[in-house]
Scaffold this motif. Structure first.
Motif, PDB file in Angstrom:
ATOM      1  N   GLY A 191       0.842  -1.202   0.000  1.00 50.93           N
ATOM      2  CA  GLY A 191       0.000   0.000   0.000  1.00 50.93           C
ATOM      3  C   GLY A 191       0.870   1.242   0.000  1.00 50.93           C
ATOM      4  N   SER A 192       0.289   2.375  -0.400  1.00 51.01           N
ATOM      5  CA  SER A 192       1.149   3.566  -0.433  1.00 51.01           C
ATOM      6  C   SER A 192       1.422   4.100   0.966  1.00 51.01           C
ATOM      7  N   TYR A 217      -4.978  14.801   3.395  1.00 52.10           N
ATOM      8  CA  TYR A 217      -5.072  13.452   3.961  1.00 52.10           C
ATOM      9  C   TYR A 217      -3.936  13.186   4.954  1.00 52.10           C
ATOM     10  N   TYR A 256       4.770  17.316   0.064  1.00 51.73           N
ATOM     11  CA  TYR A 256       3.863  16.215  -0.242  1.00 51.73           C
ATOM     12  C   TYR A 256       2.614  16.803  -0.884  1.00 51.73           C
ATOM     13  N   ILE A 258      -1.106  15.884  -3.280  1.00 50.06           N
ATOM     14  CA  ILE A 258      -2.030  14.968  -3.962  1.00 50.06           C
ATOM     15  C   ILE A 258      -2.632  15.804  -5.092  1.00 50.06           C
ATOM     16  N   ASN A 263      -7.438  14.484  -1.816  1.00 53.30           N
ATOM     17  CA  ASN A 263      -8.127  14.029  -0.615  1.00 53.30           C
ATOM     18  C   ASN A 263      -7.806  15.033   0.492  1.00 53.30           C
ATOM     19  N   ASP A 291       1.514  12.019  -4.554  1.00 52.01           N
ATOM     20  CA  ASP A 291       0.644  10.896  -4.206  1.00 52.01           C
ATOM     21  C   ASP A 291      -0.497  10.846  -5.214  1.00 52.01           C
ATOM     22  N   ALA A 293      -2.979   8.557  -5.701  1.00 55.78           N
ATOM     23  CA  ALA A 293      -3.884   7.458  -5.355  1.00 55.78           C
ATOM     24  C   ALA A 293      -5.163   7.454  -6.206  1.00 55.78           C
ATOM     25  N   TYR A 294      -5.572   8.650  -6.674  1.00 51.42           N
ATOM     26  CA  TYR A 294      -6.889   8.738  -7.339  1.00 51.42           C
ATOM     27  C   TYR A 294      -6.798   9.099  -8.814  1.00 51.42           C
ATOM     28  N   SER A 323      -5.362   0.583  -4.164  1.00 53.46           N
ATOM     29  CA  SER A 323      -6.387   0.608  -3.123  1.00 53.46           C
ATOM     30  C   SER A 323      -7.657   1.314  -3.554  1.00 53.46           C
ATOM     31  N   LYS A 324      -7.542   2.357  -4.351  1.00 49.28           N
ATOM     32  CA  LYS A 324      -8.725   3.148  -4.682  1.00 49.28           C
ATOM     33  C   LYS A 324      -9.372   2.677  -5.986  1.00 49.28           C
ATOM     34  N   ARG A 331      -3.277  -4.675  -0.559  1.00 48.68           N
ATOM     35  CA  ARG A 331      -2.093  -4.000  -0.008  1.00 48.68           C
ATOM     36  C   ARG A 331      -0.963  -3.935  -1.027  1.00 48.68           C
ATOM     37  N   TYR A 413     -14.252  12.307  -3.443  1.00 46.68           N
ATOM     38  CA  TYR A 413     -14.634  13.219  -2.364  1.00 46.68           C
ATOM     39  C   TYR A 413     -15.302  14.530  -2.768  1.00 46.68           C
TER      40      TYR A 413
HETATM   41  N1  PMP Z   1      -2.823   8.367  -0.209  1.00 40.32           N
HETATM   42  C1  PMP Z   1      -4.036   8.901  -0.250  1.00 40.32           C
HETATM   43  C2  PMP Z   1      -4.214  10.257  -0.828  1.00 40.32           C
HETATM   44  C3  PMP Z   1      -5.132   8.196   0.257  1.00 40.32           C
HETATM   45  O1  PMP Z   1      -6.345   8.749   0.228  1.00 40.32           O
HETATM   46  C4  PMP Z   1      -4.930   6.910   0.806  1.00 40.32           C
HETATM   47  C5  PMP Z   1      -6.060   6.091   1.383  1.00 40.32           C
HETATM   48  N2  PMP Z   1      -7.027   6.795   2.044  1.00 40.32           N
HETATM   49  C6  PMP Z   1      -3.635   6.398   0.827  1.00 40.32           C
HETATM   50  C7  PMP Z   1      -2.602   7.150   0.308  1.00 40.32           C
HETATM   51  C8  PMP Z   1      -3.302   5.062   1.427  1.00 40.32           C
HETATM   52  O2  PMP Z   1      -3.656   4.040   0.617  1.00 40.32           O
HETATM   53  P1  PMP Z   1      -3.048   2.584   0.633  1.00 40.32           P
HETATM   54  O3  PMP Z   1      -2.021   2.481   1.716  1.00 40.32           O
HETATM   55  O4  PMP Z   1      -4.204   1.699   0.872  1.00 40.32           O
HETATM   56  O5  PMP Z   1      -2.423   2.395  -0.706  1.00 40.32           O
END
Ligand code: PMP
Length: 481
Positions: A191-192, A217, A256, A258, A263, A291, A293-294, A323-324, A331, A413
């Protein structure tokens, strides 16, 4: 005079001296050996027990430290007390222990959410996870059926993870994101979150600063703070982080961000801002942790390319996760960066968990190598877009004039900001009583705000509507006060 007609069990897993401690304390507790009575000499006890004298000494020391025995002047030992049994049965002072580690506890609101999410009966309107009904059962069944042939073994893997996965990720990053990264630039993580954790312990000094969007986040976690770093909030506008407000970036700090479907605000950083931010980071030698993630969850149009795609000087560390888009339970995430960085993180990862799940890595290799993943993503985007539209319509219905919110171009979101100050803690508990679990905005921010993070990815659309109606009623009550 006390007589000993018992021997410890040498085959038992319990250490011999502990058995002796227990034997003696049981004898005293039972009243067999009374206060003031003298024990045999250590040599005689060693003989009677059939053990070394040093074992007897250890047992005696422990019993003396409990106040059960005492040494007397002649070098012998006497029974001192039989009121210790209560004392002895007490466990260690775990409170002291659990407060001693360097990792900070979760925020109380998050602890509550983490607990309540697993209690049935709540409509979860803030959960940052795909709904169970969006899990692609058929696709996963197909992939899992192939696994017995695909997996040659499930041994430990190398520093950077499964090489086959590194290869597909490298191809995918080039084709989908325009990011040039050899497998040697990619570390597979659990996971990240693990990427963040590794960076916090491997690359930054205590006291260094981590700049982030405010809100973010990252503020809801304690990862960097636990490693002694200071999180510093930088405001953001509709084009992303206002990087120019960072005036004092010191050596060994990090930014850091996003940038895509942020988020918790849903913001997408504009192309222009991405370029400027990269330039800023290169000028200041301030590394960027991007990051993403989305990033894949866009609706109407593709977001601008990742910042990493334009990074020719190795200033950006990029993080991705499944994960998303797929399932957090796999993981699987990845960190992409300069070889030296990735090697260092991989080396520490080997010392902490020896690799992410090999099953998940083989599975993801298979999935990412097939076109099925892209077809699935297209469907997922459509579904999420419908859910977003539903949520926006409900917000229009219930919150017009009471709050403001963004129309997200992707991700999960909506950042719902109330027009007036309301006691979010009370709203949180009122909502709980009414069966609605929400994520208060404060936990993502550097100062008090009057916002809530709404996620349309988890609750069923009908239920989300119902919960938003309930929430509006609760908030209205506070508006009238
Ligand atoms: N980065 C961001 C922006 C997230 O929203 C999340 C999960 N809420 C994560 C990282 C962590 O994700 P994961 O460890 O499941 O990859």
């Amino acid at each position: 005079m006390i007589e000993i007609d018992w021997k410890p069990d040498k085959k038992s897993k319990e250490p011999i001296y502990r058995q002796i401690v227990k034997y003696i304390s049981d004898k005293i507790a039972a009243g067999d050996w009374i206060i003031g009575s003298r024990l045999p000499s250590q040599r005689d006890m060693a003989k009677a027990f059939g053990v070394n004298r040093s074992t007897v000494v250890t047992a005696m020391e422990e019993l003396i430290s409990y106040g059960i025995l005492e040494s007397d002047f002649g070098g012998g030992t006497r029974v001192k007390s039989n009121t210790w049994s209560l004392l002895m049965s007490q466990p260690p002072d775990w409170n002291k222990y659990i407060q001693s580690g360097p990792f900070r506890a979760n925020l109380p609101a998050i602890q509550a959410i983490n607990r309540l999410e697993y209690e049935p009966g709540f409509i979860r309107i803030g959960t940052g996870e795909l709904a169970p009904e969006l899990y692609p059962h058929k696709l996963m069944a197909k992939i899992f059926r192939r696994m017995p042939e695909v997996i040659p073994h499930l041994g430990y893997l190398g520093n950077l993870g499964l090489p086959e996965l590194g290869k597909v990720l490298s191809q995918r990053l080039a084709a989908d994101e325009g990011i040039k990264a050899d497998p040697s630039n990619i570390l597979v993580t659990s996971g990240s979150l693990q990427g963040l954790q590794l960076i916090s312990v491997c690359m930054l000094k205590r006291g260094s600063s981590v700049y982030t969007e405010a809100p973010t986040y990252l503020k809801s976690l304690q990862i960097f703070q636990s490693a002694g770093m200071n999180l510093r909030g930088v405001p953001l506008d509709e084009e992303g982080i206002k990087y120019w407000e960072i005036k004092d970036a010191s050596i060994n700090s990090l930014l850091y961000t996003i940038p895509t479907h942020h988020n918790p605000t849903g913001t997408v950083m504009s192309e222009e801002r991405r370029k400027e931010l990269l330039q800023f980071s290169q000028n200041r030698r301030l590394p960027v942790l991007e990051d993403d993630a989305y990033g894949k969850l866009w609706f109407e149009k593709r977001p601008p390319k990742a910042i990493k795609a334009s990074d020719t000087t190795g200033s950006v560390i990029y993080m991705g996760t499944v994960s998303k888009t797929m399932a957090p339970g796999l993981r699987i995430g990845w960190v992409v960066g300069p070889e030296a960085v990735v090697q260092r993180l991989g080396d520490v990862k080997m010392q902490t968990d020896y690799g992410a799940s090999s099953v998940s890595q083989w599975m993801m290799t298979e999935l990412l190598s097939s076109g099925d993943y892209d077809i699935y993503l297209e469907e997922l985007r459509r579904e999420l877009k419908d859910r977003r539209d539903n949520a926006l319509a409900a917000l229009d219905k219930y919150f017009k004039g009471m709050a403001e919110w963004n129309k997200p171009a992707g991700g999960f979101y909506i950042w719902l900001r109330f027009n007036r100050k309301i006691p979010i803690d009370k709203v949180f508990s009122d909502a709980l009583k009414a069966g609605v679990l929400l994520n208060p905005g404060n936990m993502y921010d550097y100062s008090e705000n009057h916002a809530i993070r709404i996620s349309y990815a988890y609750a069923k659309p009908q239920e989300l509507n119902r919960a938003l109606g309930i929430l509006a009623n609760i908030v209205e009550k506070y508006y009238q006060r």
